[in-house]
Design an enzyme around this catalytic site. Structure first.
Site, PDB file in Angstrom:
ATOM      1  N   GLU A  92       0.821  -1.214   0.000  1.00  0.00           N
ATOM      2  CA  GLU A  92       0.000   0.000   0.000  1.00  0.00           C
ATOM      3  C   GLU A  92       0.854   1.262   0.000  1.00  0.00           C
ATOM      4  O   GLU A  92       1.877   1.328   0.677  1.00  0.00           O
ATOM      5  CB  GLU A  92      -0.845   0.038   1.274  1.00  0.00           C
ATOM      6  CG  GLU A  92      -1.899  -1.014   1.311  1.00  0.00           C
ATOM      7  CD  GLU A  92      -2.762  -0.885   2.560  1.00  0.00           C
ATOM      8  OE1 GLU A  92      -3.529  -1.797   2.817  1.00  0.00           O
ATOM      9  OE2 GLU A  92      -2.654   0.137   3.269  1.00  0.00           O
ATOM     10  N   CYS A 105       2.815   8.381   1.966  1.00  0.00           N
ATOM     11  CA  CYS A 105       3.112   7.434   3.036  1.00  0.00           C
ATOM     12  C   CYS A 105       3.483   6.119   2.371  1.00  0.00           C
ATOM     13  O   CYS A 105       2.678   5.540   1.639  1.00  0.00           O
ATOM     14  CB  CYS A 105       1.864   7.269   3.911  1.00  0.00           C
ATOM     15  SG  CYS A 105       2.053   6.006   5.166  1.00  0.00           S
ATOM     16  N   CYS A 112       3.947  -7.177   7.960  1.00  0.00           N
ATOM     17  CA  CYS A 112       4.772  -6.796   9.116  1.00  0.00           C
ATOM     18  C   CYS A 112       4.692  -7.884  10.182  1.00  0.00           C
ATOM     19  O   CYS A 112       3.632  -8.434  10.434  1.00  0.00           O
ATOM     20  CB  CYS A 112       4.284  -5.471   9.695  1.00  0.00           C
ATOM     21  SG  CYS A 112       5.363  -4.852  11.011  1.00  0.00           S
ATOM     22  N   CYS A 116       1.582  -5.866  16.308  1.00  0.00           N
ATOM     23  CA  CYS A 116       0.816  -4.915  17.123  1.00  0.00           C
ATOM     24  C   CYS A 116      -0.675  -5.256  17.009  1.00  0.00           C
ATOM     25  O   CYS A 116      -1.184  -5.471  15.903  1.00  0.00           O
ATOM     26  CB  CYS A 116       1.076  -3.484  16.663  1.00  0.00           C
ATOM     27  SG  CYS A 116       2.815  -3.053  16.712  1.00  0.00           S
ATOM     28  N   CYS A 119      -3.164  -3.159  14.625  1.00  0.00           N
ATOM     29  CA  CYS A 119      -2.735  -2.760  13.286  1.00  0.00           C
ATOM     30  C   CYS A 119      -3.146  -3.765  12.211  1.00  0.00           C
ATOM     31  O   CYS A 119      -2.860  -4.955  12.330  1.00  0.00           O
ATOM     32  CB  CYS A 119      -1.211  -2.594  13.282  1.00  0.00           C
ATOM     33  SG  CYS A 119      -0.564  -2.175  11.660  1.00  0.00           S
ATOM     34  N   CYS A 338      -3.667   2.004   8.077  1.00  0.00           N
ATOM     35  CA  CYS A 338      -2.496   1.225   7.735  1.00  0.00           C
ATOM     36  C   CYS A 338      -2.829  -0.254   7.490  1.00  0.00           C
ATOM     37  O   CYS A 338      -3.280  -0.957   8.376  1.00  0.00           O
ATOM     38  CB  CYS A 338      -1.555   1.388   8.927  1.00  0.00           C
ATOM     39  SG  CYS A 338      -0.067   0.500   8.898  1.00  0.00           S
TER      40      CYS A 338
HETATM   41  N1  SAH Z   1       5.916   0.116  11.746  1.00  0.00           N
HETATM   42  C1  SAH Z   1       6.164   1.475  11.975  1.00  0.00           C
HETATM   43  C2  SAH Z   1       5.661   2.362  10.868  1.00  0.00           C
HETATM   44  C3  SAH Z   1       4.351   1.993  10.248  1.00  0.00           C
HETATM   45  S1  SAH Z   1       2.917   2.130  11.241  1.00  0.00           S
HETATM   46  C4  SAH Z   1       5.558   1.892  13.293  1.00  0.00           C
HETATM   47  O1  SAH Z   1       4.842   1.115  13.896  1.00  0.00           O
HETATM   48  O2  SAH Z   1       5.855   3.001  13.733  1.00  0.00           O
HETATM   49  C5  SAH Z   1       2.601   3.875  11.229  1.00  0.00           C
HETATM   50  C6  SAH Z   1       1.735   4.355  12.352  1.00  0.00           C
HETATM   51  O3  SAH Z   1       0.357   3.991  12.156  1.00  0.00           O
HETATM   52  C7  SAH Z   1       2.136   3.770  13.686  1.00  0.00           C
HETATM   53  O4  SAH Z   1       2.229   4.765  14.672  1.00  0.00           O
HETATM   54  C8  SAH Z   1       1.023   2.812  13.940  1.00  0.00           C
HETATM   55  O5  SAH Z   1       0.947   2.511  15.275  1.00  0.00           O
HETATM   56  C9  SAH Z   1      -0.168   3.524  13.379  1.00  0.00           C
HETATM   57  N2  SAH Z   1      -1.345   2.663  13.167  1.00  0.00           N
HETATM   58  C10 SAH Z   1      -1.402   1.354  12.913  1.00  0.00           C
HETATM   59  N3  SAH Z   1      -2.682   0.912  12.831  1.00  0.00           N
HETATM   60  C11 SAH Z   1      -3.468   1.989  13.042  1.00  0.00           C
HETATM   61  C12 SAH Z   1      -4.879   2.214  13.083  1.00  0.00           C
HETATM   62  N4  SAH Z   1      -5.745   1.225  12.881  1.00  0.00           N
HETATM   63  N5  SAH Z   1      -5.319   3.468  13.354  1.00  0.00           N
HETATM   64  C13 SAH Z   1      -4.445   4.485  13.517  1.00  0.00           C
HETATM   65  N6  SAH Z   1      -3.111   4.343  13.474  1.00  0.00           N
HETATM   66  C14 SAH Z   1      -2.611   3.113  13.252  1.00  0.00           C
HETATM   67 FE1  SF4 Z   2       4.084  -3.271  12.104  1.00  0.00          FE
HETATM   68 FE2  SF4 Z   2       1.699  -2.120  12.241  1.00  0.00          FE
HETATM   69 FE3  SF4 Z   2       3.140  -2.497  14.464  1.00  0.00          FE
HETATM   70 FE4  SF4 Z   2       3.932  -0.648  12.679  1.00  0.00          FE
HETATM   71  S1  SF4 Z   2       2.059  -0.597  13.878  1.00  0.00           S
HETATM   72  S2  SF4 Z   2       5.201  -2.196  13.727  1.00  0.00           S
HETATM   73  S3  SF4 Z   2       3.296  -1.669  10.772  1.00  0.00           S
HETATM   74  S4  SF4 Z   2       2.290  -4.133  13.140  1.00  0.00           S
END
Ligand code: SAH
Ligand code: SF4
Length: 349
Positions: A92, A105, A112, A116, A119, A338
């Protein structure tokens, strides 16, 4: 012989390649200009390079961009692309039109593995790292769209799509060199932001690069107990170690401040106690806070807090002298969270 993608070379690397082919170094600058200023999509179109040498180039190199598999446009101008790579994987890329310029972005990995809980990117495991050419390709494809629509090219790049950038460290750094180069896309270092979930070795290495690039840390909770509930990385790298690494980063990078991203999840980390803990934790770092109202995804139970709660949290941080912003939400109508779009199309070819 496998052809190597020209988008995957930094200027210095391309200079070395040209010298190895018996050419002068400046050939590399000429090629860079065709790729990033004159935007050709074929080596054949590099008209100030002799026909003979273009043939030599074509024997060794190719010029390949990811192809657009799905394109969604939001009423707010956000464009979300699902791009198809040579081996059929999809990633994406999102264009976000801010009033200060167009930001992209980009993803750094296919899926990944950080797991988390909130996510959508983590729903699909990381198959592999993206190559430098695939990182650059995302910016190029978005710039092609902008150019066709008569709009200004990308001025800001955030590495906040799918993937953990510091788990693909070397390619990410070479990518940054290419887009930052005055002979490449000329995107200023201060307009580039790398976001990490808190990979300490990456943070320390990054601080020593001597770059002016922004660093964002996905904090999301003010203590280890809460953080471990949503981010498995918090077990490997607890908060005290993470904060030490950030301090070291600041020293090594001549006092650069980091931005802490803090996801606001209803009833989980949006209360007064969490806010107080957060203030205590980050005040000594002089860092900024970017509050991210949770973007709800179907696959889990987390909810976005009410606007009143979001603003209360924001105001308290500001009152305590912490510069805080609330992230503008883009493309709510087109699955812009994301990893959402990719997860949706995972089984479709
Ligand atoms: N992996 C890296 C960068 C990609 S994620 C990281 O975790 O920092 C980019 C940002 O989007 C992160 O701060 C992540 O926590 C946030 N993010 C992920 N899922 C999300 C969601 N459903 N709503 C809002 N932010 C989200
Ligand atoms: Fe990976 Fe999503 Fe966690 Fe960022 S927020 S480290 S993309 S699982």
């Amino acid at each position: 012989m496998i052809l190597r993608n020209l988008y995957g070379f930094t200027l210095e690397e391309l200079e070395t390649e040209m010298e190895a082919l018996g050419q002068k170094k400046y050939r590399a600058k000429q090629i860079f200009s065709w790729l990033y200023v004159k935007n050709v999509s074929k080596i054949d179109d590099m008209s100030d390079i002799s026909l003979k040498f273009r043939e030599v180039l074509k024997e060794k190199f190719c010029l390949v961009k990811p192809s657009i598999f799905v394109k969604k446009e939001s009423i707010d101008g956000t464009i979300k692309l699902l791009l198809k790579l040579c081996d059929d994987h999809r990633i994406e890329t999102v264009l976000m039109p801010y009033n200060y310029g167009n930001a992209v972005c980009i993803s750094t990995q296919v899926g990944c593995n950080m797991g988390c809980a909130f996510c959508a990117s983590g729903l699909l495991k990381c198959n592999r790292n993206l190559s430098v050419a695939e990182l650059v390709g995302q910016v190029i494809v978005i710039n092609d769209i902008l150019r066709n629509e008569g709009k200004k090219p990308i001025s800001h790049v955030v590495l906040m799509g799918t993937g953990e950038p510091f788990n693909n460290y070397d390619s990410v750094m070479r990518f940054i060199k290419i887009i930052n180069s005055q002979f490449g896309l000329s995107i200023g270092a201060r307009h580039i932001t790398v976001s990490t979930s808190g990979v300490i070795p990456g943070i320390l290495k990054y601080g020593k690069e001597g770059l002016q690039i922004n660093l964002a840390i996905s904090l999301h909770a003010p203590n280890d107990t809460l953080r471990q509930k949503i981010m498995p990385i918090a077990k490997a790298y607890p908060l005290d170690k993470l904060m030490d690494a950030i301090k070291q980063y600041s020293i090594d990078s001549n006092g650069r401040r980091v931005t802490f991203e803090y996801l606001l999840i209803d009833g989980f980390n949006d209360g007064e106690e969490c806010c107080n803990e957060l203030i205590k934790l980050i005040k000594p770092t002089f860092g900024y806070v970017n509050l991210i109202p949770y973007n709800e995804v179907m696959e889990n139970k987390f909810k976005r807090p009410s606007n009143i709660k979001i603003h209360r949290f924001h105001d308290k941080l500001m009152k305590c002298g912490i510069k805080t912003t609330i992230r503008k939400e883009f493309g709510a109508d087109i699955e812009a969270a994301c990893g959402q779009l990719r997860a949706k199309y995972a089984s479709k070819s």
